[in-house]
Enzyme design. Sequence first.
Site, PDB file in Angstrom:
ATOM      1  N   LYS A   1      41.570  36.074  32.975  1.00 25.73           N
ATOM      2  CA  LYS A   1      42.739  35.177  32.358  1.00 25.73           C
ATOM      3  C   LYS A   1      43.081  34.070  33.325  1.00 25.73           C
ATOM      4  CE  LYS A   1      47.135  34.997  30.073  1.00 25.73           C
ATOM      5  NZ  LYS A   1      48.426  35.776  29.618  1.00 25.73           N
ATOM      6  N   HIS A   2      43.327  34.439  34.591  1.00 31.28           N
ATOM      7  CA  HIS A   2      43.802  33.464  35.611  1.00 31.28           C
ATOM      8  C   HIS A   2      42.472  33.136  36.647  1.00 31.28           C
ATOM      9  CE1 HIS A   2      47.696  34.328  34.242  1.00 31.28           C
ATOM     10  NE2 HIS A   2      47.385  35.645  34.444  1.00 31.28           N
TER      11      HIS A   2
ATOM     12  N   PHE B   1      43.027  46.367  35.054  1.00 31.58           N
ATOM     13  CA  PHE B   1      44.063  45.504  35.202  1.00 31.58           C
ATOM     14  C   PHE B   1      43.407  44.252  35.840  1.00 31.58           C
ATOM     15  CE2 PHE B   1      47.872  44.394  38.170  1.00 31.58           C
ATOM     16  CZ  PHE B   1      48.355  43.597  37.380  1.00 31.58           C
TER      17      PHE B   1
ATOM     18  N   HIS C   1      41.562  41.934  33.616  1.00 34.91           N
ATOM     19  CA  HIS C   1      42.404  40.953  33.107  1.00 34.91           C
ATOM     20  C   HIS C   1      42.877  39.605  33.940  1.00 34.91           C
ATOM     21  CE1 HIS C   1      45.723  39.967  30.500  1.00 34.91           C
ATOM     22  NE2 HIS C   1      46.485  39.523  31.388  1.00 34.91           N
ATOM     23  N   GLU C   2      43.291  40.115  35.209  1.00 38.87           N
ATOM     24  CA  GLU C   2      43.497  38.941  36.021  1.00 38.87           C
ATOM     25  C   GLU C   2      42.472  38.173  36.465  1.00 38.87           C
ATOM     26  OE1 GLU C   2      46.655  38.500  36.800  1.00 38.87           O
ATOM     27  OE2 GLU C   2      47.252  39.844  35.546  1.00 38.87           O
TER      28      GLU C   2
ATOM     29  N   HIS D   1      50.743  41.229  41.236  1.00 38.49           N
ATOM     30  CA  HIS D   1      50.271  41.277  39.855  1.00 38.49           C
ATOM     31  C   HIS D   1      49.149  40.308  39.682  1.00 38.49           C
ATOM     32  CE1 HIS D   1      52.296  40.619  35.657  1.00 38.49           C
ATOM     33  NE2 HIS D   1      50.921  40.759  35.888  1.00 38.49           N
TER      34      HIS D   1
ATOM     35  N   GLN E   1      54.907  42.133  42.151  1.00 40.31           N
ATOM     36  CA  GLN E   1      55.972  43.207  41.114  1.00 40.31           C
ATOM     37  C   GLN E   1      56.703  44.000  42.168  1.00 40.31           C
ATOM     38  OE1 GLN E   1      53.334  44.087  37.292  1.00 40.31           O
ATOM     39  NE2 GLN E   1      52.115  44.747  39.130  1.00 40.31           N
TER      40      GLN E   1
END
Length: 281
Positions: A143-144, A136, A139-140, A82, A52
Amino acid sequence: MATATATATCLLAVWALVAAGLFGTGLARASVAPAAVGKEQREFDYFALALQWPGTICSSTRHCCAVNGCCRSEALHTFTIHGLWPDYDDGTWPSCCRHTSFDMDKLTPLKPTLDKYWPSLYCSTSSTCFSGRGPFWAHEWEKHGTCSAPVVHEELQYFTTALDLYYKYNVTEMLATGDILVSNGKEYALSDVIDTIKHAFGGSPQIICKKGSVEELRLCFTKDLKPRDCLTTSAMYKNLSKLKHCPKKISLPTYDPIVLTNSTLEIVPEASDNGLYFFTS
């Protein structure tokens, strides 16, 4: 009557998403179909290291909180991370591949480094895969990171792998070698930015813009973590609004930070100038 009922139901669903925090103000990826979440998905084809540009994102900051990297007294003048995203060559990606609980204790040795190079640039907590909320990083990972096998298998390895790639392929330094520098007024040819990175990195990047400024830049890697070209086909751009495409001249702007003062309240992120986006990555 049926139409009115359907409309009301749709509006309720949208507001439910807002309340759950599934709208975001940054670049968004459409989620995979809910039926795929947590179920076995095919092995990914390549990694995208998503970076980012704080100067573009932080210029929209109106409120501050302790977790927002935009609120530091010194402005961020380098790309921040990110996420490290497993992707498919057809322009889609796996998501939320297995149930897991994010454990911040596992990242204790990395916490100062993550705060510096992988900060959240927003104030809200992030959605996690199974109706939860968290930082944050949670989440990363959920999800990933959970879709990164067989290259990455556990939480700490996911973050150290991303940080290693970030250090080894420093995009801010790459651009500086081509005299592409942080500036509020200077614009650079998009083709020059791409060529500079391709020459230094060994593969073409993906670049996402907001109002002519770089918002996000992605470097892509094979599964053995070697540089490769990112997808630049229509499949990659199909989920972007026209306002997210980059013009022929782009910039890397600075911003004036709003320093956090005696505020520990979580601030709900504002709607972006370009509208609301589902499911932030």
